[in-house]
Design a protein around this motif. Structure first.
Motif, PDB file in Angstrom:
ATOM      1  N   GLU A  46      74.330  37.091  82.525  1.00  0.00           N
ATOM      2  CA  GLU A  46      73.485  37.682  81.484  1.00  0.00           C
ATOM      3  C   GLU A  46      73.616  39.200  81.474  1.00  0.00           C
ATOM      4  OE1 GLU A  46      69.801  34.495  81.284  1.00  0.00           O
ATOM      5  OE2 GLU A  46      69.594  36.258  82.588  1.00  0.00           O
ATOM      6  N   THR A  48      71.944  42.668  79.008  1.00  0.00           N
ATOM      7  CA  THR A  48      71.131  43.126  77.880  1.00  0.00           C
ATOM      8  C   THR A  48      71.743  44.399  77.313  1.00  0.00           C
ATOM      9  OG1 THR A  48      69.120  42.209  78.869  1.00  0.00           O
ATOM     10  CG2 THR A  48      68.838  43.847  77.137  1.00  0.00           C
ATOM     11  N   THR A  62      70.873  44.032  64.739  1.00  0.00           N
ATOM     12  CA  THR A  62      70.646  42.924  65.667  1.00  0.00           C
ATOM     13  C   THR A  62      70.754  41.572  64.975  1.00  0.00           C
ATOM     14  OG1 THR A  62      68.246  43.143  65.285  1.00  0.00           O
ATOM     15  CG2 THR A  62      69.163  44.252  67.227  1.00  0.00           C
ATOM     16  N   GLU A  63      70.787  41.578  63.656  1.00  0.00           N
ATOM     17  CA  GLU A  63      70.979  40.328  62.917  1.00  0.00           C
ATOM     18  C   GLU A  63      72.461  40.020  62.727  1.00  0.00           C
ATOM     19  OE1 GLU A  63      68.900  40.636  59.254  1.00  0.00           O
ATOM     20  OE2 GLU A  63      66.905  40.649  60.169  1.00  0.00           O
ATOM     21  N   PRO A  66      75.048  39.134  66.539  1.00  0.00           N
ATOM     22  CA  PRO A  66      75.299  37.773  67.042  1.00  0.00           C
ATOM     23  C   PRO A  66      76.407  37.058  66.279  1.00  0.00           C
ATOM     24  CG  PRO A  66      72.948  38.189  66.938  1.00  0.00           C
ATOM     25  CD  PRO A  66      73.608  39.352  66.276  1.00  0.00           C
ATOM     26  N   THR A  95      75.549  32.569  74.242  1.00  0.00           N
ATOM     27  CA  THR A  95      74.249  32.700  73.581  1.00  0.00           C
ATOM     28  C   THR A  95      73.942  34.178  73.365  1.00  0.00           C
ATOM     29  OG1 THR A  95      73.422  30.682  74.652  1.00  0.00           O
ATOM     30  CG2 THR A  95      71.784  32.181  73.714  1.00  0.00           C
ATOM     31  N   LYS A  97      70.898  36.519  71.762  1.00  0.00           N
ATOM     32  CA  LYS A  97      69.528  36.516  71.253  1.00  0.00           C
ATOM     33  C   LYS A  97      69.049  37.936  70.962  1.00  0.00           C
ATOM     34  CE  LYS A  97      67.954  32.314  73.620  1.00  0.00           C
ATOM     35  NZ  LYS A  97      66.958  31.772  74.586  1.00  0.00           N
ATOM     36  N   SER A  98      68.312  38.063  69.890  1.00  0.00           N
ATOM     37  CA  SER A  98      67.707  39.344  69.539  1.00  0.00           C
ATOM     38  C   SER A  98      66.351  39.449  70.226  1.00  0.00           C
ATOM     39  CB  SER A  98      67.554  39.450  68.020  1.00  0.00           C
ATOM     40  OG  SER A  98      66.860  40.627  67.675  1.00  0.00           O
ATOM     41  N   GLU A  99      66.226  40.386  71.154  1.00  0.00           N
ATOM     42  CA  GLU A  99      64.971  40.561  71.890  1.00  0.00           C
ATOM     43  C   GLU A  99      64.003  41.476  71.135  1.00  0.00           C
ATOM     44  OE1 GLU A  99      64.360  38.796  74.401  1.00  0.00           O
ATOM     45  OE2 GLU A  99      66.367  38.037  74.866  1.00  0.00           O
ATOM     46  N   LEU A 104      69.513  43.330  72.513  1.00  0.00           N
ATOM     47  CA  LEU A 104      70.145  42.019  72.420  1.00  0.00           C
ATOM     48  C   LEU A 104      70.443  41.510  73.825  1.00  0.00           C
ATOM     49  CD1 LEU A 104      72.853  42.434  69.620  1.00  0.00           C
ATOM     50  CD2 LEU A 104      70.866  40.937  69.515  1.00  0.00           C
ATOM     51  N   SER A 105      70.253  40.226  74.041  1.00  0.00           N
ATOM     52  CA  SER A 105      70.622  39.632  75.323  1.00  0.00           C
ATOM     53  C   SER A 105      71.799  38.692  75.119  1.00  0.00           C
ATOM     54  CB  SER A 105      69.434  38.878  75.934  1.00  0.00           C
ATOM     55  OG  SER A 105      69.084  37.766  75.134  1.00  0.00           O
ATOM     56  N   SER A 107      74.283  35.867  77.056  1.00  0.00           N
ATOM     57  CA  SER A 107      74.404  35.009  78.228  1.00  0.00           C
ATOM     58  C   SER A 107      75.537  34.012  78.019  1.00  0.00           C
ATOM     59  CB  SER A 107      73.089  34.271  78.508  1.00  0.00           C
ATOM     60  OG  SER A 107      72.781  33.377  77.454  1.00  0.00           O
TER      61      SER A 107
END
Length: 226
Positions: A46, A48, A62-63, A66, A95, A97-99, A104-105, A107
Motif C-alpha cells: 500500500e 498513499t 482524484t476522479e 484511478p 485497487t 481509492k480516493s481518500e 489517493l491510496s 494497493s
C-alpha cells in the motif's frame, strides 16, 4: 409404511458400524487435513499519494487518476516487460481509492511478496515521474510569463494592471505543487482464507451422515420403484 420402517431399521442395524465410522472418519479427516496443507499467504502493498496542483485535468483529479492508473496504456508504460494477460491480472488486483480531494491510496495484492512490492512500486513511481514532468512544464510556463512581464515596459496607465498580473502569476507559482508519496510503501501479510479445522470437521461429519443416510434410504427407494 410399517414394512418400510422395519426394513430401514434392519438395514441400519446391519450397517451400524459403517454408519458410525463414515461420519467419524470424514470428521477427523476434515480436522487433520488443514494442518497438513500450508495455507497460501497473500501480501498487500500500500502507498498513499498526495495529488499535485498545477491545473492538469487528469493528473490533478482524484476522479480521473484511478482510471488512468488502471488503463492499458499506463500499465504498459509502468510495466513494459509484462505480457498482456499478466497486465489484465494486475489490473484486477490493483485497487485505487480516493481518500479525499487530494489523497489517493494505492494497493496491490499478490501471493509473491517481492512481486507485490515491485508492481506497486513501478505503478506509483511511474505516476510520480510523469506528474513531476508535467509539473515542471507548467512551472516553466508560469516562470517565463513572469520574466516576460517583468521585463516589459508599460505606460504609467498600465502599471497597475502589470502589477496585478504579476501578483496573480506569482501567487499561482507559489501554489503549484507536484504529487508526492505521503506514506511510504508498506507490505502486510495475511494467511489465505478458508474454513477453520473445527468447521471442516463439522462439515466432514455432516457429509458422512448424508452419505450414511443415502446408503440406507436409496436402496429402499429403488425397491419401492420396482
Amino acid at each position: 409404511m410399517k414394512d418400510i420402517v422395519i426394513r430401514l431399521a434392519r438395514r441400519i442395524k446391519k450397517n451400524i458400524i459403517w454408519i458410525i465410522l463414515v461420519p467419524l472418519i470424514l470428521g477427523v479427516a476434515g480436522y487433520i487435513l488443514p494442518s497438513q496443507i500450508a495455507d497460501k499467504k497473500s501480501y498487500t502493498a500500500e502507498v498513499t499519494l498526495a495529488v499535485g496542483s498545477y491545473d492538469h485535468p487528469i493528473y490533478n483529479s482524484t476522479e480521473e487518476i484511478p482510471l488512468l492508473l488502471r488503463s492499458d496504456a499506463f500499465l504498459k508504460e509502468a510495466l513494459p516487460d509484462e505480457k498482456d494477460e499478466d497486465l489484465a491480472e494486475i489490473k484486477e488486483k490493483l485497487t485505487v481509492k480516493s481518500e479525499s480531494k487530494s489523497l489517493l491510496s494505492l494497493s496491490y495484492a499478490d501471493q509473491d511478496q517481492e512481486r507485490t512490492e515491485s508492481v506497486l512500486n513501478a505503478i506509483s513511481s511511474t505516476f510520480l515521474k510523469n506528474d513531476q514532468k508535467l509539473f515542471e512544464e507548467r512551472e516553466a510556463v508560469i516562470r517565463r510569463s513572469i520574466d516576460a512581464l517583468e521585463g516589459e515596459t508599460v505606460s504609467e496607465d498600465s502599471k497597475v494592471d502589470k502589477e496585478r498580473f504579476l501578483y496573480e502569476l506569482k501567487n499561482t507559482q507559489l501554489n503549484l505543487k507536484a504529487a508526492s508519496a505521503v506514506d511510504s510503501e508498506t507490505v502486510s501479510e495475511a494467511s489465505g482464507g478458508g474454513m477453520s479445522p473445527k468447521k471442516k470437521a463439522v462439515l466432514g461429519v455432516l457429509i458422512g451422515i448424508t452419505i450414511a443416510f443415502m446408503f440406507v434410504v436409496i436402496p429402499e427407494f429403488f425397491r419401492e420403484s420396482f
